[in-house]
Scaffold this motif. Structure first.
Motif, short mmCIF file in Angstrom:
data_model
loop_
_atom_site.label_atom_id
_atom_site.label_comp_id
_atom_site.label_asym_id
_atom_site.label_seq_id
_atom_site.Cartn_x
_atom_site.Cartn_y
_atom_site.Cartn_z
N GLY A 293 59.72 34.49 61.65
CA GLY A 293 61.04 34.20 62.21
C GLY A 293 60.96 33.20 63.36
O GLY A 293 61.76 32.27 63.44
N VAL A 294 59.97 33.38 64.23
CA VAL A 294 59.77 32.43 65.32
C VAL A 294 59.47 31.05 64.75
O VAL A 294 60.03 30.04 65.20
CB VAL A 294 58.62 32.90 66.26
CG1 VAL A 294 58.22 31.80 67.24
CG2 VAL A 294 59.04 34.15 67.01
N TYR A 295 58.61 31.01 63.74
CA TYR A 295 58.28 29.72 63.11
C TYR A 295 59.55 29.06 62.55
O TYR A 295 59.76 27.86 62.73
CB TYR A 295 57.25 29.93 61.99
CG TYR A 295 57.19 28.76 61.06
CD1 TYR A 295 56.54 27.58 61.43
CD2 TYR A 295 57.83 28.79 59.83
CE1 TYR A 295 56.51 26.49 60.58
CE2 TYR A 295 57.80 27.70 58.98
CZ TYR A 295 57.14 26.55 59.36
OH TYR A 295 57.13 25.47 58.52
N LEU A 296 60.38 29.83 61.87
CA LEU A 296 61.59 29.26 61.28
C LEU A 296 62.54 28.73 62.35
O LEU A 296 63.14 27.65 62.18
CB LEU A 296 62.31 30.30 60.42
CG LEU A 296 61.62 30.68 59.11
CD1 LEU A 296 62.37 31.83 58.43
CD2 LEU A 296 61.49 29.50 58.19
N VAL A 297 62.69 29.45 63.44
CA VAL A 297 63.57 28.98 64.52
C VAL A 297 63.04 27.67 65.09
O VAL A 297 63.78 26.70 65.27
CB VAL A 297 63.71 30.05 65.63
CG1 VAL A 297 64.38 29.47 66.86
CG2 VAL A 297 64.50 31.25 65.11
N VAL A 298 61.74 27.63 65.37
CA VAL A 298 61.13 26.41 65.94
C VAL A 298 61.23 25.25 64.95
O VAL A 298 61.66 24.15 65.30
CB VAL A 298 59.66 26.67 66.35
CG1 VAL A 298 58.96 25.38 66.72
CG2 VAL A 298 59.62 27.65 67.51
N ALA A 299 60.87 25.49 63.69
CA ALA A 299 60.90 24.43 62.68
C ALA A 299 62.32 23.92 62.46
O ALA A 299 62.56 22.71 62.36
CB ALA A 299 60.29 24.92 61.37
N GLY A 300 63.27 24.84 62.37
CA GLY A 300 64.66 24.43 62.16
C GLY A 300 65.21 23.65 63.34
O GLY A 300 65.88 22.62 63.17
N GLY B 288 69.47 23.43 60.56
CA GLY B 288 70.35 24.49 61.06
C GLY B 288 70.24 25.76 60.23
O GLY B 288 70.17 26.87 60.78
N LEU B 289 70.21 25.60 58.92
CA LEU B 289 70.07 26.77 58.03
C LEU B 289 68.72 27.47 58.24
O LEU B 289 68.65 28.71 58.26
CB LEU B 289 70.23 26.36 56.57
CG LEU B 289 71.63 25.91 56.17
CD1 LEU B 289 71.63 25.35 54.75
CD2 LEU B 289 72.63 27.05 56.31
N VAL B 290 67.67 26.68 58.40
CA VAL B 290 66.34 27.26 58.62
C VAL B 290 66.32 28.02 59.94
O VAL B 290 65.79 29.14 60.03
CB VAL B 290 65.26 26.16 58.58
CG1 VAL B 290 63.93 26.66 59.10
CG2 VAL B 290 65.11 25.62 57.16
N ALA B 291 66.91 27.44 60.99
CA ALA B 291 66.95 28.11 62.29
C ALA B 291 67.76 29.41 62.22
O ALA B 291 67.36 30.44 62.78
CB ALA B 291 67.52 27.18 63.35
N VAL B 292 68.88 29.39 61.50
CA VAL B 292 69.69 30.60 61.34
C VAL B 292 68.90 31.67 60.58
O VAL B 292 68.91 32.86 60.94
CB VAL B 292 71.03 30.29 60.64
CG1 VAL B 292 71.74 31.56 60.19
CG2 VAL B 292 71.93 29.48 61.57
N ALA B 293 68.17 31.26 59.54
CA ALA B 293 67.34 32.21 58.80
C ALA B 293 66.29 32.82 59.74
O ALA B 293 66.00 34.02 59.66
CB ALA B 293 66.66 31.51 57.62
N GLY B 294 65.74 32.01 60.62
CA GLY B 294 64.77 32.53 61.59
C GLY B 294 65.41 33.52 62.55
O GLY B 294 64.82 34.56 62.87
N LEU B 295 66.64 33.23 63.00
CA LEU B 295 67.34 34.16 63.89
C LEU B 295 67.64 35.48 63.18
O LEU B 295 67.49 36.56 63.76
CB LEU B 295 68.62 33.53 64.41
CG LEU B 295 68.44 32.39 65.41
CD1 LEU B 295 69.79 31.74 65.73
CD2 LEU B 295 67.76 32.89 66.68
#
Length: 179
Positions: free
Chosen positions: A43-50, A76-83
């Motif tokens: 999840g942290v990775y997805l937020v950072v990558a997004g 934006g979608l990747v960051a939301v998935a991470g959140l």
């Protein structure tokens, strides 16, 4: 080969094997918490990558507008998935398990069809048996996705312990390195 390079490589192999064994034991002893930790790290990775993708899209001067918009929306979608993952790690884990179950079903159906119609280079009976086993696996995973994830972590932990131990056991003695 330089003896320092050999010693460095040896240390690298030993440390890697010990870490594999330690992570394997953690996975076997605490499979569910291990899954949650992995999900949170992902999840942290997805937020950072997004976020980085959105920043790149915003600052992407000189790049085509289509790329910038596409990259920004995907980011934006990747960051939301991470959140979502950080708020409730069980959600993406459940989604992964369900996707795996569906994958097993689709693979099983494809194998059975291939076995019935015949596929060059494959034997019909083993292909059909493989398809049936895959479908059964898919049904089990879809019926109990949490249990399937736990079993996966335990088996992965056992594999890490075995691989780490094998690496340590197969490492040549120091005396052999000096020669």
């Amino acid at each position: 080969m330089d003896s320092r390079a050999v010693r460095s490589f040896r240390v690298f192999v030993v440390v890697t094997a010990v870490v594999a064994i330690a992570l394997g034991v953690v996975g076997v002893v605490w499979p569910r918490p291990s899954l949650v930790v992995v999900a949170l790290l992902f999840g942290v990775y997805l937020v950072v990558a997004g976020t980085l993708r959105v920043v790149a899209a915003v600052r992407g001067h000189g790049t085509r507008r289509v790329w910038r918009w596409t990259s920004g929306v995907v980011g934006g979608l990747v960051a939301v998935a991470g959140l979502v993952t950080l708020l409730d790690p069980a959600v993406p884990l459940l989604v992964y398990a369900l996707l795996a179950g569906v994958g097993f079903l689709v693979e099983g159906i494809a194998s059975i069809v291939g076995g019935v119609v015949g596929h060059p280079g494959s034997s019909r009976v083993p292909t059909i048996v493989s398809g049936v086993v895959s479908i059964l696996g898919g049904v089990v995973v879809l019926s109990a996705p949490g249990l399937a994830l736990t079993v996966f972590v335990v088996l992965a932990g056992i594999a890490l312990v075995v691989i780490g131990a094998a690496v340590l056991l197969l490492l040549p003695p120091r005396a052999a390195v000096r020669r």
